[in-house]
Write a protein that holds these residues in place. Structure first.
Motif, short mmCIF file in Angstrom:
data_model
loop_
_atom_site.label_atom_id
_atom_site.label_comp_id
_atom_site.label_asym_id
_atom_site.label_seq_id
_atom_site.Cartn_x
_atom_site.Cartn_y
_atom_site.Cartn_z
N THR A 136 -7.52 9.84 2.30
CA THR A 136 -6.19 9.70 2.86
C THR A 136 -5.84 8.21 2.97
N ASP A 137 -4.61 7.94 3.38
CA ASP A 137 -4.20 6.56 3.63
C ASP A 137 -4.12 6.26 5.14
N GLU A 138 -4.82 7.06 5.93
CA GLU A 138 -4.86 6.86 7.38
C GLU A 138 -6.03 5.96 7.75
N TYR A 178 -0.90 14.32 -5.96
CA TYR A 178 -1.44 13.19 -5.19
C TYR A 178 -2.73 12.72 -5.85
N GLU A 182 -1.05 7.44 -6.16
CA GLU A 182 -0.42 7.72 -4.88
C GLU A 182 -1.32 7.29 -3.72
N GLY A 186 -0.26 4.32 -1.18
CA GLY A 186 -0.14 4.67 0.23
C GLY A 186 -1.04 3.82 1.11
N ARG A 187 -2.25 3.52 0.64
CA ARG A 187 -3.17 2.70 1.43
C ARG A 187 -2.67 1.25 1.54
N ASN A 189 0.41 0.24 1.49
CA ASN A 189 1.53 0.24 2.45
C ASN A 189 1.08 0.49 3.87
N ALA A 190 0.03 1.30 4.04
CA ALA A 190 -0.51 1.52 5.38
C ALA A 190 -1.06 0.22 5.96
#
Length: 237
Positions: A136-138, A178, A182, A186-187, A189-190
């Motif tokens: 994930t990008d969390e 995804y 992607e 996403g990472r 930008n996180a």
């Protein structure tokens, strides 16, 4: 034979002046050592790079832009380059200290490289100390802590910031729409969002890119987990 009341010289005055100077220096060191980390870092930066003093030119400081016919300009540039490199190395050491990282260990979670432009901070997303929640990008708690400290350093110095996210080959997502592009976009930008949240000014962000698995590390297999990484380039403005 000296007579009573005759002067024997002033050598004691020189010794006394040296003693007072040393005592004052001791008091200054003790006072600076008792300050918080922000003042310590600012003081260290000033003494390592005094040519970037925040003093305004109207305070009696002569401008260094005076044309001297080219005499000594190359020497000045070499001195400034040495000072800048020394200052960048001090920032790298400070960052390692903030994260409590032992640079002698083989697989550090973070690597800092001093470049001709500034600093490149590489943060690895390894399974033993993940930067992101898996696939994930969390950001994890560790990841947030790292970004907070990077933002703290960037906020106090004039750096332009570029953020690049990379992944290892073989990434498989449970979603068809995804993939690694992607994921890395996403990472990246996180990371940008977290840096801005903690301290980074928006106008310092110059580039945010996700490279998927197209730029593996040298001497590492394409599927090595070390390729799951974030690279933050800090360029001195």
């Amino acid at each position: 034979m000296a007579k009573k009341g005759e002067h024997h010289g002033g050598a004691w005055k020189v010794a006394y002046a040296d003693f007072i100077t040393a005592l004052m220096a001791l008091f200054m060191v003790l006072w600076i050592s008792s300050q918080d980390e922000e003042i310590l870092l600012a003081t260290s930066g000033y003494f390592q790079n005094p040519f970037n003093s925040p003093m305004d030119q109207s305070m009696g400081v002569m401008s260094n832009s005076i044309d001297r016919g080219g005499v000594g300009k190359r020497d000045d540039e070499e001195v400034n380059n040495l000072i800048d490199l020394s200052f960048l190395h001090s920032l790298a050491r400070e960052f390692y200290r903030l994260l409590d990282i032992d640079v002698s260990e083989d697989e550090n979670p973070t690597k800092i490289t001093v470049t001709s432009e500034g600093l490149m901070i590489t943060v690895y997303n390894r399974s033993n100390q993940p930067l992101f929640v898996q696939d994930t990008d969390e950001l994890t708690q560790w990841g947030g802590f790292v970004m907070q400290n990077i933002a703290w350093i960037v906020d106090r110095h004039d750096f332009g910031v570029s953020i690049e996210a990379h992944s290892a080959s073989g990434f498989e997502s449970i979603r068809e729409d995804y993939g690694p592009w992607e994921l890395t976009a996403g990472r990246a930008n996180a990371v940008r969002r977290h840096l801005v949240h903690y301290a980074l000014a928006e106008d310092k962000v110059e580039r945010v890119i996700g490279f998927a698995d197209t730029h593996p590390l040298e001497n590492e297999p394409a599927d090595s987990e070390s390729n799951h990484r974030i690279e933050i380039n800090l360029a001195v403005r």
